[in-house]
Every structure is written in structure tokens, then in C-alpha cells.
Design an enzyme around this catalytic site. Structure first.
Site, PDB file in Angstrom:
ATOM      1  N   LYS A  50      -5.333  -8.626  -1.700  1.00 22.45           N
ATOM      2  CA  LYS A  50      -3.907  -8.850  -2.018  1.00 22.45           C
ATOM      3  C   LYS A  50      -3.009  -8.421  -0.859  1.00 22.45           C
ATOM      4  CE  LYS A  50      -3.948  -6.126  -5.628  1.00 22.45           C
ATOM      5  NZ  LYS A  50      -5.330  -5.660  -5.540  1.00 22.45           N
ATOM      6  N   ARG A  64       1.477  -4.560 -13.138  1.00 20.11           N
ATOM      7  CA  ARG A  64       0.075  -4.251 -13.406  1.00 20.11           C
ATOM      8  C   ARG A  64      -0.174  -4.018 -14.882  1.00 20.11           C
ATOM      9  NH1 ARG A  64      -1.360  -1.912  -7.999  1.00 20.11           N
ATOM     10  NH2 ARG A  64      -3.571  -1.489  -8.076  1.00 20.11           N
ATOM     11  N   ARG A 104     -12.966  -0.273   4.147  1.00 20.39           N
ATOM     12  CA  ARG A 104     -11.555  -0.372   4.550  1.00 20.39           C
ATOM     13  C   ARG A 104     -11.109   0.870   5.320  1.00 20.39           C
ATOM     14  NH1 ARG A 104      -7.375  -1.822   0.134  1.00 20.39           N
ATOM     15  NH2 ARG A 104      -8.508  -0.210  -1.008  1.00 20.39           N
ATOM     16  N   ARG A 108      -8.859   5.640   2.592  1.00 20.53           N
ATOM     17  CA  ARG A 108      -8.042   6.093   1.464  1.00 20.53           C
ATOM     18  C   ARG A 108      -8.833   6.981   0.510  1.00 20.53           C
ATOM     19  NH1 ARG A 108      -5.089   0.727  -0.673  1.00 20.53           N
ATOM     20  NH2 ARG A 108      -5.670   1.680  -2.644  1.00 20.53           N
ATOM     21  N   ARG A 116     -11.149   2.318 -10.886  1.00 21.28           N
ATOM     22  CA  ARG A 116     -10.032   1.384 -10.650  1.00 21.28           C
ATOM     23  C   ARG A 116     -10.375  -0.024 -11.149  1.00 21.28           C
ATOM     24  NH1 ARG A 116      -9.376   2.232  -4.486  1.00 21.28           N
ATOM     25  NH2 ARG A 116      -7.970   0.451  -4.592  1.00 21.28           N
TER      26      ARG A 116
HETATM   27  P1  AP5 Z   1      -6.921  -5.388   0.943  1.00 13.09           P
HETATM   28  O1  AP5 Z   1      -6.099  -6.531   1.407  1.00 13.09           O
HETATM   29  O2  AP5 Z   1      -6.518  -4.012   1.355  1.00 13.09           O
HETATM   30  O3  AP5 Z   1      -7.142  -5.480  -0.652  1.00 13.09           O
HETATM   31  P2  AP5 Z   1      -6.167  -5.180  -1.860  1.00 13.09           P
HETATM   32  O4  AP5 Z   1      -6.420  -6.212  -2.898  1.00 13.09           O
HETATM   33  O5  AP5 Z   1      -4.747  -5.022  -1.375  1.00 13.09           O
HETATM   34  O6  AP5 Z   1      -6.799  -3.810  -2.336  1.00 13.09           O
HETATM   35  P3  AP5 Z   1      -6.176  -2.434  -2.826  1.00 13.09           P
HETATM   36  O7  AP5 Z   1      -7.357  -1.528  -3.019  1.00 13.09           O
HETATM   37  O8  AP5 Z   1      -5.083  -1.961  -1.915  1.00 13.09           O
HETATM   38  O9  AP5 Z   1      -5.585  -2.847  -4.183  1.00 13.09           O
HETATM   39  P4  AP5 Z   1      -5.228  -1.947  -5.322  1.00 13.09           P
HETATM   40  O10 AP5 Z   1      -4.463  -2.890  -6.168  1.00 13.09           O
HETATM   41  O11 AP5 Z   1      -6.356  -1.253  -5.995  1.00 13.09           O
HETATM   42  O12 AP5 Z   1      -4.417  -0.739  -4.621  1.00 13.09           O
HETATM   43  P5  AP5 Z   1      -2.883  -0.392  -4.496  1.00 13.09           P
HETATM   44  O13 AP5 Z   1      -2.648   0.140  -3.156  1.00 13.09           O
HETATM   45  O14 AP5 Z   1      -2.029  -1.513  -4.992  1.00 13.09           O
HETATM   46  O15 AP5 Z   1      -8.432  -5.661   1.411  1.00 13.09           O
HETATM   47  C1  AP5 Z   1      -9.464  -4.730   1.137  1.00 13.09           C
HETATM   48  C2  AP5 Z   1     -10.413  -4.667   2.347  1.00 13.09           C
HETATM   49  O16 AP5 Z   1     -11.093  -5.919   2.454  1.00 13.09           O
HETATM   50  C3  AP5 Z   1      -9.710  -4.450   3.700  1.00 13.09           C
HETATM   51  O17 AP5 Z   1     -10.544  -3.661   4.512  1.00 13.09           O
HETATM   52  C4  AP5 Z   1      -9.563  -5.865   4.285  1.00 13.09           C
HETATM   53  O18 AP5 Z   1      -9.576  -5.846   5.703  1.00 13.09           O
HETATM   54  C5  AP5 Z   1     -10.813  -6.546   3.714  1.00 13.09           C
HETATM   55  N1  AP5 Z   1     -10.609  -7.965   3.429  1.00 13.09           N
HETATM   56  C6  AP5 Z   1      -9.515  -8.555   2.866  1.00 13.09           C
HETATM   57  N2  AP5 Z   1      -9.709  -9.876   2.720  1.00 13.09           N
HETATM   58  C7  AP5 Z   1     -10.966 -10.126   3.194  1.00 13.09           C
HETATM   59  C8  AP5 Z   1     -11.769 -11.313   3.296  1.00 13.09           C
HETATM   60  N3  AP5 Z   1     -11.320 -12.520   2.886  1.00 13.09           N
HETATM   61  N4  AP5 Z   1     -13.015 -11.203   3.806  1.00 13.09           N
HETATM   62  C9  AP5 Z   1     -13.500  -9.969   4.220  1.00 13.09           C
HETATM   63  N5  AP5 Z   1     -12.778  -8.832   4.150  1.00 13.09           N
HETATM   64  C10 AP5 Z   1     -11.539  -8.902   3.637  1.00 13.09           C
HETATM   65  O19 AP5 Z   1      -2.742   0.768  -5.601  1.00 13.09           O
HETATM   66  C11 AP5 Z   1      -3.314   2.044  -5.389  1.00 13.09           C
HETATM   67  C12 AP5 Z   1      -2.952   2.953  -6.569  1.00 13.09           C
HETATM   68  O20 AP5 Z   1      -1.519   3.094  -6.678  1.00 13.09           O
HETATM   69  C13 AP5 Z   1      -3.386   2.436  -7.963  1.00 13.09           C
HETATM   70  O21 AP5 Z   1      -4.724   2.759  -8.254  1.00 13.09           O
HETATM   71  C14 AP5 Z   1      -2.386   3.164  -8.863  1.00 13.09           C
HETATM   72  O22 AP5 Z   1      -2.742   4.522  -9.064  1.00 13.09           O
HETATM   73  C15 AP5 Z   1      -1.100   3.130  -8.043  1.00 13.09           C
HETATM   74  N6  AP5 Z   1      -0.273   1.938  -8.314  1.00 13.09           N
HETATM   75  C16 AP5 Z   1       0.064   0.957  -7.419  1.00 13.09           C
HETATM   76  N7  AP5 Z   1       0.814   0.014  -8.031  1.00 13.09           N
HETATM   77  C17 AP5 Z   1       0.949   0.405  -9.323  1.00 13.09           C
HETATM   78  C18 AP5 Z   1       1.587  -0.168 -10.454  1.00 13.09           C
HETATM   79  N8  AP5 Z   1       2.253  -1.343 -10.375  1.00 13.09           N
HETATM   80  N9  AP5 Z   1       1.503   0.483 -11.644  1.00 13.09           N
HETATM   81  C19 AP5 Z   1       0.857   1.666 -11.743  1.00 13.09           C
HETATM   82  N10 AP5 Z   1       0.210   2.270 -10.718  1.00 13.09           N
HETATM   83  C20 AP5 Z   1       0.259   1.640  -9.510  1.00 13.09           C
END
Ligand code: AP5
Length: 221
Positions: free
Chosen positions: A13, A88, A127, A160, A171
Site C-alpha cells: 500500500k 481500517r 522491509r 520496524r 497484524r
Molecule cells: P509496503 O509498501 O511498505 O507495504 P504496506 O502495505 O504499506 O505495509 P505496512 O506493513 O506498512 O501496512 P500496515 O497497514 O500493516 O502498516 P501501517 O504503517 O499502516 O511494502 C512492504 C515491503 O514489501 C517493502 O519492503 C516493499 O519494498 C516491498 N514491496 C512492496 N511492493 C512489492 C512488490 N510488488 N514486490 C516485491 N516487494 C514489494 O500501520 C502500522 C500500525 O499503525 C498498525 O498496526 C496500527 O497499530 C496503527 N495504525 C495505522 N493506521 C491505523 C488506523 N487507521 N486505525 C488504527 N490503527 C492504525
């Protein structure tokens, strides 16, 4: 254009939202990045969010909704917004609909990225992120030129805290229970086209599919 990026942890994402926002000039609002910045700065929001994030649980809705409303109040939504990691939960989606409604806007596209769990776990394990400029790398698929250093700004890359395998499994469970119901929420009458895109392909291929979806050429439901 108001776009939501939906999908499990590690599906890409953030990677894709950044590319879309750079190409189209949309404002990229990533709630995970906002929370991590608040933690680094030691704000009250950051302190409140810390324990939930470290356990891989969602930060309570009232905290997140307040944070996003503040951000949306400060951007020009007419220029386009891409929401990454928000909403979410169904209450977050309802709050978003109310906020946009007050501005005479609504969600245009929900881009749902998918990939098998084993792919997600491998991506998240590999990552590495830059805590300063936010650039994201992967030791398996997209390594920096110098090991452990950001190509863009030279800062030391970090793994992270919530990317350890046990927290990632939690998660993924949280995603299935609390976030996946949003797919039906949007499919069943919330007015936005949901476009499912296979995220288990190269970054470029996924990017092309997402551009088609945003331009209304992808298969929406
Ligand atoms: P990446 O693009 O970083 O993936 P992502 O989907 O953004 O993954 P996240 O782990 O950041 O998502 P998340 O939703 O769990 O975390 P968030 O930060 O929002 O890609 C991942 C890896 O794969 C990278 O190394 C990239 O280079 C690689 N990659 C990407 N595409 C690729 C491809 N096509 N091929 C190969 N490799 C690839 O949330 C973290 C925490 O914050 C949550 O757990 C929660 O506690 C809190 N939080 C955030 N938002 C909310 C909300 N709205 N409500 C409540 N709590 C929240």
C-alpha cells in the site's frame, strides 16, 4: 479524486500510494507514517498509540478519526487525496464519509491489494525503512545501494518494531477481523468503486494496474 488503499500488512500500500501520489499530485495521507512520526516526536498522540502499535493492534478509532480529520482539514481535497492505512474499521469509514460529505465530496475508488500470507510475511521481514525521509526498501526485492543506508538521504535504515514475525501474524489476524469487512462495506452501497488488484507481481506491474483502476479502466465492483 479520493482514493483509499486497502489491503493487508506488507501488500505494498505504502509503496504504491507514494508512486500514485507522485505521478498524480495527490496528497498521500498514511496513518501509520503519521503515528510513527508522532512517536518519534514524543507527542501525546505518539505515546497513546505506542503500545497498540507494538502489539500489532489497531489504535482506537477515536484517536485515529481525530488525527485524520485534522489532516484532512488542512489539505485541499479537490487536489486529490490518497488514503493509505485509513479507514481500517467500519466506524472509521463512516466517520470519513461524514467528513467528506461536509466538504461535498465522497470516496471515488477503493483499491484493494491482495497477496498470499507467505508473501506478506517475507516482504515485511525484509522491509527496511528510512526514519528520516520515509523511503522504503526490501533486502530481498529492492535493496539500497549501500547496506543499511538510505539511497535518498544517507540515513541509517531501520527494521520496524512491529515487523517481527509474531507481531506480523497478529497484524494479519487483526486485518482479517477488523479491516476486511470494509470490502463489503464499500461494495454494498457506499458509492465507491472497489477494484481488486493482485499485489503479488512486480512493483511496476501493480502500479500499471492501479493507474488503470484510478482512471476507471480497471474492473470495479
Ligand atoms: P509496503 O509498501 O511498505 O507495504 P504496506 O502495505 O504499506 O505495509 P505496512 O506493513 O506498512 O501496512 P500496515 O497497514 O500493516 O502498516 P501501517 O504503517 O499502516 O511494502 C512492504 C515491503 O514489501 C517493502 O519492503 C516493499 O519494498 C516491498 N514491496 C512492496 N511492493 C512489492 C512488490 N510488488 N514486490 C516485491 N516487494 C514489494 O500501520 C502500522 C500500525 O499503525 C498498525 O498496526 C496500527 O497499530 C496503527 N495504525 C495505522 N493506521 C491505523 C488506523 N487507521 N486505525 C488504527 N490503527 C492504525
Amino acid at each position: 479524486m479520493i482514493v483509499i488503499m486497502l489491503g493487508p500488512p506488507g501488500v505494498g500500500k505504502g509503496t504504491q500510494a507514494k508512486l500514485l501520489s507522485e505521478a498524480r499530485g495527490y496528497r498521500h495521507v498514511a496513518t501509520g507514517d503519521l503515528l510513527r512520526a508522532a512517536r518519534r516526536e514524543g507527542t501525546e498522540l505518539g505515546r497513546k498509540a505506542q503500545a497498540f502499535m507494538d502489539r500489532g493492534e489497531l489504535v482506537p478509532d477515536e484517536i485515529i478519526i481525530g488525527m485524520v480529520e485534522e489532516v484532512l482539514g488542512a489539505v485541499d481535497p479537490e487536489g486529490g487525496v490518497i488514503l493509505d492505512g485509513f479507514p481500517r474499521t467500519v466506524p472509521q469509514a463512516e466517520a470519513l464519509a461524514d467528513s467528506l460529505d461536509r466538504l461535498g465530496l465522497s470516496v471515488d475508488r477503493v483499491l484493494l491489494l491482495t497477496a498470499p500470507d507467505e508473501v506478506l510475511v517475507k516482504r515485511v521481514a525484509g522491509r527496511r525503512s528510512c526514519p528520516v525521509c520515509g523511503k522504503v526498501y526490501n533486502v530481498h526485492f529492492n535493496a539500497p545501494a549501500e547496506d543499511g543506508r538510505c539511497d535518498a538521504c544517507g540515513s541509517e535504515l531501520v527494521h520496524r518494531a512491529d515487523d517481527d514475525p509474531e507481531t506480523v501474524r497478529n497484524r494479519l489476524g487483526v486485518y482479517r477481523r477488523q479491516t476486511e469487512p470494509l470490502v463489503d462495506f464499500y461494495r454494498n452501497g457506499a458509492g465507491a468503486a472497489v477494484v481488486e488488484v493482485d499485489g503479488n507481481r512486480s512493483v511496476d506491474t501493480v502500479q500499471s494496474a492501479l493507474f488503470e483502476a484510478v482512471d476507471g479502466r480497471g474492473a470495479g465492483t
